[in-house]
Design a protein around this motif. Structure first.
Motif, PDB file in Angstrom:
ATOM      1  N   GLU A 410      77.257  99.396 -77.406  1.00  0.00           N
ATOM      2  CA  GLU A 410      78.690  99.021 -77.316  1.00  0.00           C
ATOM      3  C   GLU A 410      78.972  98.444 -75.829  1.00  0.00           C
ATOM      4  N   VAL A 411      79.388  97.213 -75.702  1.00  0.00           N
ATOM      5  CA  VAL A 411      79.354  96.315 -74.515  1.00  0.00           C
ATOM      6  C   VAL A 411      80.545  96.620 -73.746  1.00  0.00           C
ATOM      7  N   TRP A 412      80.589  97.332 -72.600  1.00  0.00           N
ATOM      8  CA  TRP A 412      81.597  97.533 -71.805  1.00  0.00           C
ATOM      9  C   TRP A 412      81.445  96.170 -70.790  1.00  0.00           C
ATOM     10  N   VAL A 413      82.381  95.378 -70.671  1.00  0.00           N
ATOM     11  CA  VAL A 413      82.377  94.165 -69.805  1.00  0.00           C
ATOM     12  C   VAL A 413      83.382  94.154 -68.470  1.00  0.00           C
ATOM     13  N   TYR A 414      82.962  94.071 -67.330  1.00  0.00           N
ATOM     14  CA  TYR A 414      83.858  93.956 -66.422  1.00  0.00           C
ATOM     15  C   TYR A 414      83.674  93.007 -65.398  1.00  0.00           C
ATOM     16  N   CYS A 415      84.709  92.566 -64.429  1.00  0.00           N
ATOM     17  CA  CYS A 415      84.661  91.569 -63.503  1.00  0.00           C
ATOM     18  C   CYS A 415      85.280  92.046 -62.253  1.00  0.00           C
ATOM     19  N   ALA A 416      86.013  91.381 -61.490  1.00  0.00           N
ATOM     20  CA  ALA A 416      86.622  91.647 -60.170  1.00  0.00           C
ATOM     21  C   ALA A 416      88.061  92.364 -60.635  1.00  0.00           C
ATOM     22  N   CYS A 417      88.768  91.819 -61.599  1.00  0.00           N
ATOM     23  CA  CYS A 417      90.189  92.262 -61.758  1.00  0.00           C
ATOM     24  C   CYS A 417      90.560  92.266 -63.269  1.00  0.00           C
ATOM     25  N   GLY A 418      89.726  91.883 -64.279  1.00  0.00           N
ATOM     26  CA  GLY A 418      90.017  91.929 -65.636  1.00  0.00           C
ATOM     27  C   GLY A 418      90.330  90.499 -66.036  1.00  0.00           C
ATOM     28  N   ALA A 419      90.441  89.531 -65.763  1.00  0.00           N
ATOM     29  CA  ALA A 419      90.809  88.097 -66.452  1.00  0.00           C
ATOM     30  C   ALA A 419      89.517  87.651 -66.892  1.00  0.00           C
ATOM     31  N   ARG A 420      88.222  87.609 -65.972  1.00  0.00           N
ATOM     32  CA  ARG A 420      87.215  86.931 -66.493  1.00  0.00           C
ATOM     33  C   ARG A 420      86.610  87.961 -67.673  1.00  0.00           C
ATOM     34  N   ALA A 421      86.530  89.096 -67.346  1.00  0.00           N
ATOM     35  CA  ALA A 421      85.988  90.111 -68.491  1.00  0.00           C
ATOM     36  C   ALA A 421      86.808  89.819 -69.890  1.00  0.00           C
ATOM     37  N   ALA A 422      88.155  89.568 -69.775  1.00  0.00           N
ATOM     38  CA  ALA A 422      88.596  89.403 -70.881  1.00  0.00           C
ATOM     39  C   ALA A 422      88.102  87.983 -71.659  1.00  0.00           C
ATOM     40  N   ILE A 423      87.759  86.840 -70.868  1.00  0.00           N
ATOM     41  CA  ILE A 423      87.095  85.708 -71.469  1.00  0.00           C
ATOM     42  C   ILE A 423      85.609  86.096 -72.173  1.00  0.00           C
ATOM     43  N   ALA A 424      85.140  86.905 -71.292  1.00  0.00           N
ATOM     44  CA  ALA A 424      83.609  87.472 -71.757  1.00  0.00           C
ATOM     45  C   ALA A 424      83.749  88.357 -72.906  1.00  0.00           C
ATOM     46  N   ALA A 425      84.676  89.329 -73.023  1.00  0.00           N
ATOM     47  CA  ALA A 425      84.746  90.205 -74.192  1.00  0.00           C
ATOM     48  C   ALA A 425      85.043  88.986 -75.407  1.00  0.00           C
ATOM     49  N   SER A 426      85.980  88.180 -74.969  1.00  0.00           N
ATOM     50  CA  SER A 426      86.087  87.303 -76.248  1.00  0.00           C
ATOM     51  C   SER A 426      84.711  86.789 -77.057  1.00  0.00           C
ATOM     52  N   LEU A 427      84.018  86.244 -75.974  1.00  0.00           N
ATOM     53  CA  LEU A 427      82.772  85.575 -76.387  1.00  0.00           C
ATOM     54  C   LEU A 427      81.604  86.699 -77.067  1.00  0.00           C
ATOM     55  N   VAL A 428      81.847  87.880 -76.547  1.00  0.00           N
ATOM     56  CA  VAL A 428      80.889  88.781 -77.061  1.00  0.00           C
ATOM     57  C   VAL A 428      81.470  89.546 -78.491  1.00  0.00           C
ATOM     58  N   ASP A 429      82.747  89.507 -78.621  1.00  0.00           N
ATOM     59  CA  ASP A 429      83.438  89.796 -79.839  1.00  0.00           C
ATOM     60  C   ASP A 429      83.048  88.667 -80.866  1.00  0.00           C
ATOM     61  N   ALA A 430      83.250  87.396 -80.384  1.00  0.00           N
ATOM     62  CA  ALA A 430      82.996  86.444 -81.372  1.00  0.00           C
ATOM     63  C   ALA A 430      81.786  86.238 -82.033  1.00  0.00           C
ATOM     64  N   SER A 431      80.857  86.926 -80.984  1.00  0.00           N
ATOM     65  CA  SER A 431      79.338  86.911 -81.639  1.00  0.00           C
ATOM     66  C   SER A 431      78.941  87.947 -82.705  1.00  0.00           C
ATOM     67  N   GLY A 432      80.261  88.903 -82.731  1.00  0.00           N
ATOM     68  CA  GLY A 432      79.842  89.928 -83.687  1.00  0.00           C
ATOM     69  C   GLY A 432      79.605  91.210 -83.059  1.00  0.00           C
ATOM     70  N   ARG A 433      79.494  91.535 -81.817  1.00  0.00           N
ATOM     71  CA  ARG A 433      79.284  92.750 -81.150  1.00  0.00           C
ATOM     72  C   ARG A 433      80.455  93.484 -80.854  1.00  0.00           C
ATOM     73  N   ASP A 434      80.119  94.821 -80.849  1.00  0.00           N
ATOM     74  CA  ASP A 434      81.271  95.674 -80.509  1.00  0.00           C
ATOM     75  C   ASP A 434      81.634  95.692 -78.631  1.00  0.00           C
ATOM     76  N   VAL A 435      82.849  95.384 -78.533  1.00  0.00           N
ATOM     77  CA  VAL A 435      82.988  95.147 -76.928  1.00  0.00           C
ATOM     78  C   VAL A 435      84.130  96.008 -76.304  1.00  0.00           C
ATOM     79  N   VAL A 436      84.205  96.175 -75.189  1.00  0.00           N
ATOM     80  CA  VAL A 436      85.309  96.833 -74.693  1.00  0.00           C
ATOM     81  C   VAL A 436      85.565  96.210 -73.473  1.00  0.00           C
ATOM     82  N   ALA A 437      86.839  95.716 -73.173  1.00  0.00           N
ATOM     83  CA  ALA A 437      87.089  94.894 -72.118  1.00  0.00           C
ATOM     84  C   ALA A 437      87.765  95.915 -70.777  1.00  0.00           C
ATOM     85  N   VAL A 438      86.834  95.724 -69.839  1.00  0.00           N
ATOM     86  CA  VAL A 438      87.438  96.643 -68.736  1.00  0.00           C
ATOM     87  C   VAL A 438      88.602  95.974 -67.860  1.00  0.00           C
TER      88      VAL A 438
END
Length: 455
Positions: A410-438
């Motif tokens: 399960e991928v927990w993705v973080y950045c500095a404030c959450g905005a880029r983590a949201a983009i990254a989480a959508s990329l991980v999610d689109a690849s079929g992985r379980d993801v949590v956006a910090v």
């Protein structure tokens, strides 16, 4: 009396300027959507007689050529710039009457460094300097980066930046307003600019180019340069060739079947809604780039250049605003678009996809459990200041091509404030992985009990 109106391009961290007197005006470094400039001129009741570029821009598509066509204004471009269109070449020392009745003149000063041909322009009233348009030369507390033209020229241009800043400081009065194009979040800035306004006098007291010796300045400047957005390589050539007029007519509407077909074809479907709404429910395979954030910068940076993009927006207004912003970086015509909510973008029988949002406190509670992967998508310069121990580091602008490097779990993705983590989480999610956006500030990580280390 003279005026200077700022044409803000907040999403890209840039500014253009309309300056003039009671009858005529000049526009410096215009954005591509020139209707904003025309509106500003109409509000002032002035005619634009000159359009001016400080340099061939590497971070956005200029509206200068189109604005000169629409207004009949002379198009002033530094003589050393290699361009494919007719223009008025500007040399060091050239003076241009902006509004003779008001005693306004624009004087060119060669300030190479950001580019070899970079030119600043001093606005003079009755022969006295009142403002200087510094483009990517002297910025607020920093200078424009010198590494966007050619790697072999970077150190030479860094030294020229130093000399150019010192020329401006030596030749202009301390109370001259410094009006840069870059430095308000733009990646064209060597470092983050400090503040919204400044003068020559203030910069003399604080800017490293004016307070340090050349060797230490250059060493620090080069050491601090961060990654360059990938789309920058397309901006300079587009500007040198002469950009086409912008087309802001609405994209073709897309229904649920077309959205599904475009995803199946490997095209990008971009959801412009805020990250909270996207995480709660979205079309599986779509990617989240918030319209309210640095949409143009990050979408243009991450998308394979030239790939068709379909936009999903919550309203027609959000779609129109996003379309305008994307034209500024050369993403001219969305392949299609839809407005509303996921319920209208999904085919009958399909369910929206979703993923969790969390805080660093939530991560601290789960960190020790098996199968938890922590992914840091910040830039290397940010990570050097501190990172969560054991986290995997893949900067967001490289993530699309490196998803196979993310360990299983399960991928927990973080950045500095959450905005880029949201983009990254959508990329991980689109690849079929379980993801949590910090969705949290990195400053909260250590307070939450996570171990933060610094390189």
């Amino acid at each position: 009396m003279f005026f200077v109106d700022t044409i803000e391009v907040a999403g890209l961290g840039n500014r253009g300027y309309l300056a003039g007197g009671g009858r005529t005006a000049v526009e410096v470094d215009p954005p591509r959507d020139v209707d904003r400039v025309l509106t500003a001129a109409a509000r002032r009741g002035v005619r634009i007689t000159h359009v001016v570029e400080t340099h061939v821009h590497n971070d956005y598509v200029t509206g200068g050529l189109e604005l000169s066509r629409l207004t009949g204004a002379a198009y002033l471009v530094p003589a050393g710039a290699r361009v494919s269109f007719a223009r008025t070449p500007v040399h060091d020392g050239d003076a241009t009457d902006v509004d003779p009745a008001a005693g306004l003149t624009l004087r060119a000063l060669a300030t190479p460094g950001h580019t070899p041909h970079h030119t600043s322009y001093v606005l003079e009233e009755g022969g006295t300097a009142v403002a200087v348009f510094t483009g990517g030369s002297l910025l607020i507390g920093t200078v424009g980066r010198p590494d966007l033209v050619e790697p072999r020229l970077t150190e030479r241009l860094a030294r020229e930046q130093y000399a150019s800043a010192r020329r401006l400081a030596a030749e202009l009065p301390d109370d001259t307003a410094v009006l840069p194009t870059h430095g308000f979040g733009s990646f064209c800035s060597a470092n983050q600019a400090a503040g919204e306004s400044t003068t020559i006098g203030r910069e003399k007291a604080s800017n490293a180019a004016l307070t340090r010796d050349v060797d230490s300045f250059v060493a620090n400047l080069l050491a601090g340069l961060d990654d360059v957005p990938a789309y920058y390589v397309h901006m300079g050539p587009a500007n040198a060739a002469g950009p086409a007029p912008v087309d802001l007519t609405p994209p073709a509407p897309a229904d649920a079947d077309e959205i599904a077909a475009r995803l199946a074809a490997g095209e990008w479907v971009v959801d412009l809604r805020n990250r909270v709404a996207f995480a709660e429910g979205h079309v599986s395979g779509s990617l989240n780039f918030e319209a309210e954030g640095q949409l143009a910068t990050y979408l243009a940076w991450l998308i394979p250049w030239g790939k068709p993009v379909t936009l999903l927006a919550e309203s027609a207004e959000q779609l129109t605003t996003a379309q305008r912003e994307l034209t500024r970086v050369g993403i001219d015509r969305p392949a299609a678009a839809a407005t509303g909510a996921p319920a209208g973008w999904l085919r009958e029988g399909e369910e929206p996809a979703s993923f969790r949002r969390a805080t660093f406190a939530d991560l601290a509670e789960r960190r020790s459990e098996d199968g938890v992967v922590v992914l840091d998508v910040r830039r290397s310069s940010e990570r050097a200041g501190g990172f969560i121990e054991g986290s995997v580091h893949i900067p967001i602008h490289t993530l699309r091509g490196r998803l196979d490097e993310v360990p299983g779990g399960e991928v927990w993705v973080y950045c500095a404030c959450g905005a880029r983590a949201a983009i990254a989480a959508s990329l991980v999610d689109a690849s079929g992985r379980d993801v949590v956006a910090v969705d949290d500030s990195f400053a909260a990580a250590e307070k939450a009990g996570l171990t933060v280390r610094a390189d």
